[in-house]
Design an enzyme around this catalytic site. Structure first.
Site, PDB file in Angstrom:
ATOM      1  N   ARG A  64       0.829  -1.205   0.000  1.00 12.15           N
ATOM      2  CA  ARG A  64       0.000   0.000   0.000  1.00 12.15           C
ATOM      3  C   ARG A  64       0.866   1.258   0.000  1.00 12.15           C
ATOM      4  O   ARG A  64       0.565   2.245  -0.684  1.00 12.15           O
ATOM      5  CB  ARG A  64      -0.910  -0.011   1.231  1.00 12.15           C
ATOM      6  CG  ARG A  64      -1.880   1.160   1.315  1.00 12.15           C
ATOM      7  CD  ARG A  64      -2.775   1.012   2.523  1.00 12.15           C
ATOM      8  NE  ARG A  64      -3.680   2.143   2.644  1.00 12.15           N
ATOM      9  CZ  ARG A  64      -3.973   2.730   3.786  1.00 12.15           C
ATOM     10  NH1 ARG A  64      -3.428   2.306   4.921  1.00 12.15           N
ATOM     11  NH2 ARG A  64      -4.808   3.747   3.839  1.00 12.15           N
ATOM     12  N   HIS A  68       0.639   4.247  -2.791  1.00 13.50           N
ATOM     13  CA  HIS A  68       0.343   5.617  -2.370  1.00 13.50           C
ATOM     14  C   HIS A  68       1.488   6.567  -2.710  1.00 13.50           C
ATOM     15  O   HIS A  68       1.252   7.743  -2.995  1.00 13.50           O
ATOM     16  CB  HIS A  68       0.052   5.656  -0.870  1.00 13.50           C
ATOM     17  CG  HIS A  68      -1.324   5.190  -0.519  1.00 13.50           C
ATOM     18  ND1 HIS A  68      -2.020   5.662   0.579  1.00 13.50           N
ATOM     19  CD2 HIS A  68      -2.162   4.298  -1.114  1.00 13.50           C
ATOM     20  CE1 HIS A  68      -3.205   5.080   0.634  1.00 13.50           C
ATOM     21  NE2 HIS A  68      -3.306   4.235  -0.383  1.00 13.50           N
ATOM     22  N   ASN A  96      -3.213   8.567   4.463  1.00 12.09           N
ATOM     23  CA  ASN A  96      -1.983   7.868   4.823  1.00 12.09           C
ATOM     24  C   ASN A  96      -1.755   7.716   6.321  1.00 12.09           C
ATOM     25  O   ASN A  96      -0.760   7.109   6.733  1.00 12.09           O
ATOM     26  CB  ASN A  96      -0.765   8.593   4.229  1.00 12.09           C
ATOM     27  CG  ASN A  96      -0.642   8.388   2.734  1.00 12.09           C
ATOM     28  OD1 ASN A  96      -1.141   7.407   2.186  1.00 12.09           O
ATOM     29  ND2 ASN A  96       0.008   9.323   2.058  1.00 12.09           N
ATOM     30  N   HIS A 193      -5.302  -5.808  -3.154  1.00 14.69           N
ATOM     31  CA  HIS A 193      -6.125  -5.869  -1.948  1.00 14.69           C
ATOM     32  C   HIS A 193      -6.241  -7.296  -1.407  1.00 14.69           C
ATOM     33  O   HIS A 193      -6.786  -7.493  -0.324  1.00 14.69           O
ATOM     34  CB  HIS A 193      -7.531  -5.315  -2.240  1.00 14.69           C
ATOM     35  CG  HIS A 193      -7.565  -3.830  -2.352  1.00 14.69           C
ATOM     36  ND1 HIS A 193      -8.656  -3.138  -2.824  1.00 14.69           N
ATOM     37  CD2 HIS A 193      -6.635  -2.890  -2.041  1.00 14.69           C
ATOM     38  CE1 HIS A 193      -8.396  -1.833  -2.809  1.00 14.69           C
ATOM     39  NE2 HIS A 193      -7.180  -1.667  -2.340  1.00 14.69           N
TER      40      HIS A 193
END
Length: 325
Positions: A64, A68, A96, A193
């Site tokens: 992740r 990001h 975040n 995911h």
């Protein structure tokens, strides 16, 4: 505001983002450190493995973190910078605040600096680590192209550019397109995911007072909605409560797509992929063929990793990942 005005504003935003982030395949090379720091990838792999053995949440958090990072200013490790008294950095932006495991990248960097000082960028370490957490979780392997520089700019307000868990398919497609990523990339990267976990705040709106006509999002499987409501009651006071995005949360596999097809996508953005003809056929193909998903995921991760920043062309190799030199 009139619909055509909204369209103009959206197109303007897309243009602004697309002029700031570009795809750069030529500048990156899988053999970039072969002569200057051949131990780099081995050190990253060992660091990530050791951290993951002590904390099983590390793989999902590193994956992740990489996504990001790349989606804001390109893959420049700007997400790793700490805030300062005069600047609130990306890691403290709303999307975040739940990103963790920065220490893993910091540890790998410190070890590499002892052997190859001021050579390997934090951005490259993060890209290597993202590949390694996928591979060690049973997913595909791919050559990580290296040669990124670390950015000097990190702004919390820019995290608003990240795709929201509430996005519909059109919004997702547009968000990925301005970064040079296709619909297939969108669906493939969403498969990350399979290692994910979400706190209630990211999907609770689907469970309570969803609309004026229905209390629960009608795209959620009824039994699954009841499970989520028990985990995340309407007046939830447990900030740590949440749900894994895949029933095989520690294994990188194609189960995520099978769940989405059954109406068991946790995020609205996950479930939207099965509700739109532009994406459903890809979801179905990945659910049927795990090898196909692995190949497409690896290819899309290479494309994601090749997004570089056009905002700060004076990148550097940081001595510490949390601060500029």
């Amino acid at each position: 505001m009139e619909p055509h005005h909204l369209t103009v504003l959206l197109l303007l935003l897309m243009f602004m983002i697309s002029t700031q982030i570009s795809i750069n395949n030529a500048a990156l090379d899988a053999a970039y450190y072969d002569q200057t720091c051949p131990q780099a990838e081995k050190i990253v792999a060992e660091t990530v493995f050791n951290a993951s053995s002590h904390d099983p949440k590390v793989p999902a958090r590193i994956l992740r973190m990489f996504f990001h990072d790349c989606f804001i200013r390109g893959c420049d490790a700007s997400i790793l910078l700490d805030s300062t008294p005069s600047n609130k950095a990306e890691k403290d932006g709303p999307p975040n605040v739940s990103v963790r495991a920065f220490y893993v990248i910091d540890d790998a960097k410190a070890k590499i600096e002892q052997i190859c000082p001021h050579i390997v960028s934090c951005a490259d370490i993060l890209a290597i680590a993202a590949r390694d957490v996928v591979t060690m979780s049973g997913g595909p392997n791919w050559p990580v192209h290296k040669g990124r520089k670390d950015g000097r700019i990190s702004k919390a307000n820019e995290t608003a550019q990240l795709p929201s868990p509430q996005f519909n398919t059109t919004q997702l497609i547009q968000s990925f397109a301005v970064r040079g990523l296709t619909i297939k990339d969108l669906v493939a990267l969403s498969g990350g995911h399979t290692l994910g976990f979400s706190h209630c705040s990211s999907f609770q709106a689907r469970l309570h007072n969803f609309s004026s006509t229905t209390n629960v999002d009608p795209t959620i499987n009824t039994d699954f909605a009841n499970i989520l409501k028990r985990v995340c009651p309407q007046h939830n006071h447990n900030a740590n409560a949440g749900q894994f995005l895949d029933s095989t949360a520690s294994q990188f596999d194609n189960n995520y797509y099978k769940q989405v097809l059954m109406g068991k996508g946790v995020f609205g953005s996950d479930q939207a992929l099965a509700s739109d003809g532009r994406t459903r056929w890809i979801v179905e193909s990945f659910a049927r063929d795990e090898d196909l998903f692995f190949r497409e995921f690896a290819a899309s991760m290479v494309k994601l990793g090749n997004i570089v920043s056009g905002w700060d062309n004076n990148g550097e190799v940081r001595l510490r990942c949390s601060s500029v030199n």
